[in-house]
Design an enzyme around this catalytic site. Sequence first.
Site, short mmCIF file in Angstrom:
data_model
loop_
_atom_site.label_atom_id
_atom_site.label_comp_id
_atom_site.label_asym_id
_atom_site.label_seq_id
_atom_site.Cartn_x
_atom_site.Cartn_y
_atom_site.Cartn_z
N ALA A 259 -12.99 35.41 -2.56
CA ALA A 259 -12.94 34.30 -3.44
C ALA A 259 -11.55 34.10 -4.33
CB ALA A 259 -14.26 34.62 -4.50
N HIS A 260 -11.93 33.18 -5.45
CA HIS A 260 -10.75 32.87 -6.21
C HIS A 260 -10.36 33.84 -7.09
CE1 HIS A 260 -14.64 32.26 -8.54
NE2 HIS A 260 -13.86 32.52 -9.86
#
Length: 364
Positions: A259-260
């Site tokens: 994820a980010h």
Amino acid sequence: MPAHTIAEIAAALGAEAHGATDLTVSGAAEPQSAGPHDLALAMDPKYADGLAAGQARAALLWPGADWQARGLDAAITVGRARMALSGLTRMLDPGPDLSEGIHPTAIVGEGASVGEGAAIGPFVVIGRGAKIGARARIDSHASVGADTIIGEDALLHAGARIGARVRIGDRFIAQPGAVVGADGFSYVTPEKSRAEAARETMAGENDAAAQAWIRIHSLGAVVLGDDIEVGANACIDAGTIRPTTIGSGTKIDNQVHIAHNCTVGRDCLFAAQVGIAGSVTIGDNVIFGGKVGVVDNIFVGNGVVAGGGTNILSNVPEGRVVMGYPAVKMDTHVEMYKALRRLPRLATEVAALKNSVSKPDASD
């Protein structure tokens, strides 16, 4: 497949060749199914009996093997079998069937550049201002976003998607359907959300008002080092402000999600269906088995190993081997599992004990 002599293969593997070393092979096969132009793979004595069932004239064998007694014309003997397999498969892998140059159906955006010796396949789209390194190979229907930079000797298989402003080092491999640089899963509510309230209180219920989710855009892109491989349908999300980063040498299996804002170190290995939530920092040489999950905003130290199905909910110190849900030391998890298996018997014994206490012998 390309053909090689036994002598050429042995030299590439740093191994010893025996017999007719000018014999040529063009493939590799398990002993029982090997044909006369295959190199039979029998690097362990337990596979040797299969040689008689196949038609191979040459084989990859264990050190000290009596290759002549197996009816072979030639042999290569190796120590570490899987290391030999790595070199052999690299030699025999033809890769995608792409011709050097840019296919007529490909689209190369304004200001983009393609390095010398690169092969750009059918229906590839390269965005404005992108830079593709020398000898890169990009197979059909792959796309590269605007202002992205990809290093030398990259290989993008069919349908890979690289987003805008991504930075990728040399010798990158993206398997079909891999996505690097999609927006992160990042949303906010005008007031405190039910998720925030639950995290703060850790209560079984909360009464926060229902609200609509508002999108937070991803401006940070992705930065990948050298020698990284991303598996089929794996996803690495762009950072919100700073980039998501992956260190050189890391290998990412199919259907992994990073994820980010994550930071991943060098030479990590993530097996299929690993899910790493946002803003996690992972050290070097970390290994995650299949379906490992990592909660957001924590740290995993260098050299950590997590067994398949582990769920990591808190920081893990350097060098620890963990397993279970929640993650605990592997030896602790084994003891917990043993205790869990004993629970039915223990419950029966407790029930019997309660019964004997509540109903004393009539003779008393």
